[in-house]
Scaffold this active site. Structure first.
Site, PDB file in Angstrom:
ATOM      1  N   ASN A   1      43.236   7.701  30.567  1.00 56.72           N
ATOM      2  CA  ASN A   1      42.004   8.029  31.275  1.00 56.72           C
ATOM      3  C   ASN A   1      42.223   8.901  32.510  1.00 56.72           C
ATOM      4  O   ASN A   1      41.304   9.082  33.313  1.00 56.72           O
ATOM      5  CB  ASN A   1      41.264   6.753  31.680  1.00 56.72           C
ATOM      6  CG  ASN A   1      40.880   5.904  30.483  1.00 56.72           C
ATOM      7  OD1 ASN A   1      41.262   4.754  30.378  1.00 56.72           O
ATOM      8  ND2 ASN A   1      40.138   6.490  29.556  1.00 56.72           N
TER       9      ASN A   1
ATOM     10  N   HIS B   1      35.587   3.455  24.245  1.00 54.81           N
ATOM     11  CA  HIS B   1      36.294   4.728  24.370  1.00 54.81           C
ATOM     12  C   HIS B   1      36.619   5.216  22.961  1.00 54.81           C
ATOM     13  O   HIS B   1      36.950   4.400  22.089  1.00 54.81           O
ATOM     14  CB  HIS B   1      37.633   4.545  25.104  1.00 54.81           C
ATOM     15  CG  HIS B   1      37.547   4.596  26.590  1.00 54.81           C
ATOM     16  ND1 HIS B   1      38.344   3.821  27.407  1.00 54.81           N
ATOM     17  CD2 HIS B   1      36.788   5.355  27.427  1.00 54.81           C
ATOM     18  CE1 HIS B   1      38.065   4.087  28.677  1.00 54.81           C
ATOM     19  NE2 HIS B   1      37.131   5.015  28.715  1.00 54.81           N
TER      20      HIS B   1
ATOM     21  N   ASP C   1      39.258   6.494  21.832  1.00 51.30           N
ATOM     22  CA  ASP C   1      40.610   6.162  21.353  1.00 51.30           C
ATOM     23  C   ASP C   1      40.766   4.690  20.959  1.00 51.30           C
ATOM     24  O   ASP C   1      41.828   4.259  20.539  1.00 51.30           O
ATOM     25  CB  ASP C   1      41.683   6.584  22.381  1.00 51.30           C
ATOM     26  CG  ASP C   1      41.644   5.761  23.667  1.00 51.30           C
ATOM     27  OD1 ASP C   1      40.784   4.857  23.781  1.00 51.30           O
ATOM     28  OD2 ASP C   1      42.474   6.019  24.567  1.00 51.30           O
TER      29      ASP C   1
ATOM     30  N   CYS D   1      46.063   3.830  25.071  1.00 47.02           N
ATOM     31  CA  CYS D   1      45.444   3.835  26.408  1.00 47.02           C
ATOM     32  C   CYS D   1      46.502   3.883  27.512  1.00 47.02           C
ATOM     33  O   CYS D   1      46.240   4.371  28.611  1.00 47.02           O
ATOM     34  CB  CYS D   1      44.623   2.581  26.649  1.00 47.02           C
ATOM     35  SG  CYS D   1      43.359   2.251  25.459  1.00 47.02           S
TER      36      CYS D   1
ATOM     37  N   ASP E   1      -8.930  -4.674 -12.672  1.00 51.46           N
ATOM     38  CA  ASP E   1      -9.576  -5.038 -13.928  1.00 51.46           C
ATOM     39  C   ASP E   1     -10.848  -4.210 -14.034  1.00 51.46           C
ATOM     40  O   ASP E   1     -11.514  -3.941 -13.042  1.00 51.46           O
ATOM     41  CB  ASP E   1      -9.967  -6.524 -13.918  1.00 51.46           C
ATOM     42  CG  ASP E   1      -8.752  -7.431 -13.853  1.00 51.46           C
ATOM     43  OD1 ASP E   1      -7.790  -7.151 -14.578  1.00 51.46           O
ATOM     44  OD2 ASP E   1      -8.764  -8.390 -13.063  1.00 51.46           O
TER      45      ASP E   1
ATOM     46  N   SER F   1      -6.624  -6.054   4.198  1.00 53.77           N
ATOM     47  CA  SER F   1      -6.155  -5.305   3.046  1.00 53.77           C
ATOM     48  C   SER F   1      -5.049  -4.391   3.513  1.00 53.77           C
ATOM     49  O   SER F   1      -5.304  -3.427   4.233  1.00 53.77           O
ATOM     50  CB  SER F   1      -7.259  -4.469   2.400  1.00 53.77           C
ATOM     51  OG  SER F   1      -6.656  -3.660   1.417  1.00 53.77           O
TER      52      SER F   1
ATOM     53  N   ASP G   1      -7.058 -15.768  10.363  1.00 50.09           N
ATOM     54  CA  ASP G   1      -7.772 -15.813   9.087  1.00 50.09           C
ATOM     55  C   ASP G   1      -9.006 -14.924   9.201  1.00 50.09           C
ATOM     56  O   ASP G   1      -9.780 -15.020  10.156  1.00 50.09           O
ATOM     57  CB  ASP G   1      -8.184 -17.262   8.785  1.00 50.09           C
ATOM     58  CG  ASP G   1      -9.001 -17.359   7.530  1.00 50.09           C
ATOM     59  OD1 ASP G   1      -8.405 -17.426   6.452  1.00 50.09           O
ATOM     60  OD2 ASP G   1     -10.253 -17.346   7.625  1.00 50.09           O
TER      61      ASP G   1
END
Ligand code: NAD
Ligand code: ARG
Length: 705
Positions: A71, A168, A170, A264, A604, A636, A680
């Site tokens: 780093n 990181h 790596d 690291c 139907d 619906s 409902d």
């Protein structure tokens, strides 16, 4: 020893887990053993020293993570991009590393103060030196990538990290000699995975599974044909060896407690330099403007979340906070994305919430011709419910017939250019269609603080699903709105499913129609069939509506009803001839309320009025929805979603369903006008009618139905 390869390391004299800045450190404060750490570090140091030169930087007291020299910065040739640590816990390491690089004769580039980038921990060269893989998402900012590309004169491929354990690059990604890549795919978003797959052929990918990934197997030091790591499973070792590498394991458990391992702890300061390289960077930036109640309506959060979730990053360039409750705020934000494709996706979502692209004041929308009737260009812009404007030939045109999921078509008419939302099947050769997201803006009403906050009596509530105890309050609000709309001659459209009838709601819906609260009805075959079955035979789907029990042979009732109505040729004729004497359809016919019944595969019959040509049915729906002030969507899913898609913003929508998922889908259009009620439907209608009656009598105009 390979003379030409050098690494920088830092002895762990002051190493400890002192704070928590990654998930590995959690629960590990002061839990690493000093002696064991020193021994593990020495082992690694000697292993590397056998094959390369190791330089050392003097550790500084008070900076325990300085051991992680990966780093320190990113080195290529004699140039280094110094790290800008994201966390203040590590920022104090910067001057020590800077001094070391300068003492070694490197040219040091420093990023602006507020632009984090954590060096070789987040940027890894392809080991053939062809390009640089650079990570972002946790520690490094995407906006650092263009600067790195420029300073190191190399192509940068940006990868987005998604799993905070692999914060990181790596920790989950390791390019190896010969074009191999060892990596853990779930650590990346899908765009990044695609990018990796485009560059690395399948036979060169060594996929690491989670158990190896969490042992930091990807955190490997690669020196020619040798790889040095903390630990690998037999299976992974075998695959690495098959690729021609020798695996050396060296335990680094004490460093894992800080979230680091072999790679690291080292920084390679001699990288393979390819002479013929060029800076290439796909990162795009775009400046946008937001205006409104940015803080109290939560708009700024929503926008910034969209950017980050979409794989981009942002920088707030300006923020002008509105000083008083009614004043609005203004923000100018720079958005960056790893590619044009990702940017387009982010911007189109930002446009949806009313963000204006600043560059678009000068840019026309991109248009492509329709080459085949009913087919749009590949990347056509998908329209939303919000009023939209599009810039063509330097002028902003208001898009007509705004709806969701359409394309924006531009046509030349004798009166000039016209922009309109069209569904794909209606596109015609000769029109041009908007593609991409430039030259577009949506007009959003400024949402007031109140509308976004807790519901108040008689104010329409913000988008959201109500809880049971709020149903009554919502009913009061809906009743109030219905009355207002009726009194000013407005339009309410009801879309309803057969559950309305099964739950005993027919009498209440009939009442609403009779009293003038409904101006159009949309539904399917079933609601009409079951409503008329109830009227003619007293049952709904064979269930006696008074006693609530199934009637013998009742399952055939609805077919008989269909047959009788078919004999008359239409519902209206059946009503006029006295076959149907009450109910929803009866009231529609008697009160001249237009209705449209859209067919479906499970119908139907169908009834003679049911429109089985679905394109025609969609047109009928669209026509009846024109000019609606409010839409009541009653149980619906099919018809409500259909209606939701064709309705522009600004129309109040009330969706009643027992299933919260349906309600959320319908009410979550991001507009304040939508409201969901989980209850409902029979109960809702009965409460609604009661409340309307109360309101009416309060005004002294009792109307008896
Ligand atoms: N005999 C027939 O011809 C026949 C019969 C049934 C359905 N259909 C057709 O099938 C299509 C889809 O039908 P649909 O609209 O009934 O189905 P749908 O699945 O689209 O919607 C039904 C909705 O009602 C909700 N619901 C169930 N019980 C409820 C309650 N007590 N209160 C509130 N909400 C409740 C469900 O959660 C669901 O979202 C329609 O076109 C319809 O005409 C035809
Ligand atoms: N290149 C690396 N992955 N370094 C590991 C750094 C660990 C350190 N504790 C941090 O969170 O910053």
């Amino acid at each position: 020893m390979t003379e030409s390869i050098r690494f920088l390391m830092c002895s762990p004299d002051h190493y400890d887990v002192d704070y928590v800045i990654n998930p590995w450190m959690e629960g590990n404060i002061h839990k690493s053993s000093f002696d064991k750490a020193r021994e593990q570090w020495q082992n690694l140091y000697h292993l590397i020293k056998d094959h390369a030169i190791v330089d050392l930087v003097t550790p500084a007291k008070g900076w325990p993570d300085m051991v992680f020299t990966a780093n320190a910065g990113l080195v290529l040739d004699k140039t280094v991009v110094l790290s800008r640590f994201y966390h203040k816990e590590r920022q104090g390491e910067e001057p020590y590393f800077k001094t070391w690089f300068e003492s070694q004769g490197f040219t040091v580039h420093e990023l602006p103060k507020d632009l984090p980038f954590e060096g070789a921990g987040d940027a890894l060269f392809d080991r053939e030196g062809r390009y640089l893989w650079a990570g972002y998402g946790f520690r490094s900012e995407l906006d650092s990538h263009p600067l790195i590309a420029e300073w190191l004169d190399i192509e940068v491929l940006s990868l987005r990290l998604m799993d905070e354990r692999f914060y990181h690059l790596d920790t989950c990604f390791c390019p190896l000699k010969g074009g191999y890549l060892m990596y853990y795919p779930p650590a990346f978003d899908s765009y990044s995975n695609r990018l990796i797959e485009m560059r690395i052929p399948p036979e060169k990918r060594i996929i690491v599974e989670e158990p190896d990934a969490i042992n930091f197997a990807c955190n490997t030091v690669n020196i020619n044909q040798m790889v040095i790591m903390n630990k690998a499973s037999e299976n992974l070792k075998a695959r690495i060896e098959e690729a021609g590498f020798t695996v050396l394991e060296t335990s680094l458990t004490e460093f894992l407690k800080a979230g680091g391992a072999a790679k690291c702890l080292t920084l390679r300061v001699t990288e393979p330099v390819i002479v013929d390289r060029h800076a290439v960077v796909k990162v795009e930036s775009h400046t946008v403007l937001m205006e409104g109640h940015l803080l109290d309506a939560g708009l700024i959060n929503r926008a910034l979340d969209l950017v980050v979730e979409g794989g981009g990053s942002f920088k707030v360039l300006n923020f002008n906070l509105g000083e008083q409750r009614q004043s609005t705020s203004k923000a100018e934000i720079k958005i960056s994305a790893p590619s044009h494709e990702v940017m387009e996706e982010i911007i189109s979502q930002l446009i949806d919430i009313g963000v204006v692209s600043l560059e678009d004041d000068q840019r026309d929308a991109r248009l492509q011709p329709v080459e085949q009737d009913g087919v749009g260009p590949d990347d056509f812009y998908v329209s939303t419910i919000y009023p939209t404007e599009v810039r063509v030939d330097g002028q902003w045109l208001t898009v007509q017939h705004q709806r969701m999921d359409g394309a924006i078509a531009i046509s030349e008419t004798p009166n000039g250019l016209v922009a309109q939302c069209k569904i794909l099947r209606d596109l015609k050769v000769g029109e041009r269609v908007v593609v991409d997201v430039v030259g577009l803006r949506t007009i959003r009403k400024t949402e007031s603080r109140e509308a976004r906050n807790a519901p108040q009596e008689f104010s329409f509530m913000s988008a959201g699903v109500s809880s049971e105890r709020r149903v009554e309050l919502i009913v009061e609000q809906v009743a109030w709105e219905l009355r207002q709309i009726r009194d000013r001659g407005g339009k309410v459209v009801v879309t309803a499913g057969p559950v309305v009838i099964h739950t005993g709601g027919a009498q209440h819906l009939s009442h609403l129609i009779r009293e003038g609260y409904v101006q159009a009805l949309l539904g399917g075959n079933a609601i009409a069939v079951h409503d008329m079955e109830q009227s003619i035979m007293g049952t709904s789907l064979g269930v006696d509506m008074k006693q609530g029990i199934a009637v013998k042979g009742g399952h055939r009732h609805h077919l008989k009803v269909i047959n009788s109505v078919r004999r008359y040729g239409s519902i209206a004729t059946a009503v006029e001839n006295g076959l149907v004497k009450s109910g929803v359809m009866y009231e529609c016919v008697k009160n001249n309320i237009p209705f449209s019944l859209a067919g479906s595969i499970r119908d139907d019959g169908p009834l003679p009025d049911t429109q089985m040509d679905l394109i025609k049915a969609q047109e009928d729906y669209a026509e009846l929805l024109q000019g609606a002030d409010m839409i009541l969507m009653l149980s619906s899913m099919l018809h409500s979603i259909g209606v939701g898609n064709m309705t522009p913003s600004g129309v109040k929508m009330v969706c009643v369903d027992i299933n919260p998922a349906v309600v959320t889908k319908l009410s979550d259009r991001g507009s304040v006008e939508s409201i969901g009620v989980v209850t409902d439907v029979g109960l809702f209608l009965s409460l609604l009618v009661n409340q309307l009656d109360k309101l009416t009598s309060r005004y002294g105009v009792v109307q008896v139905g």
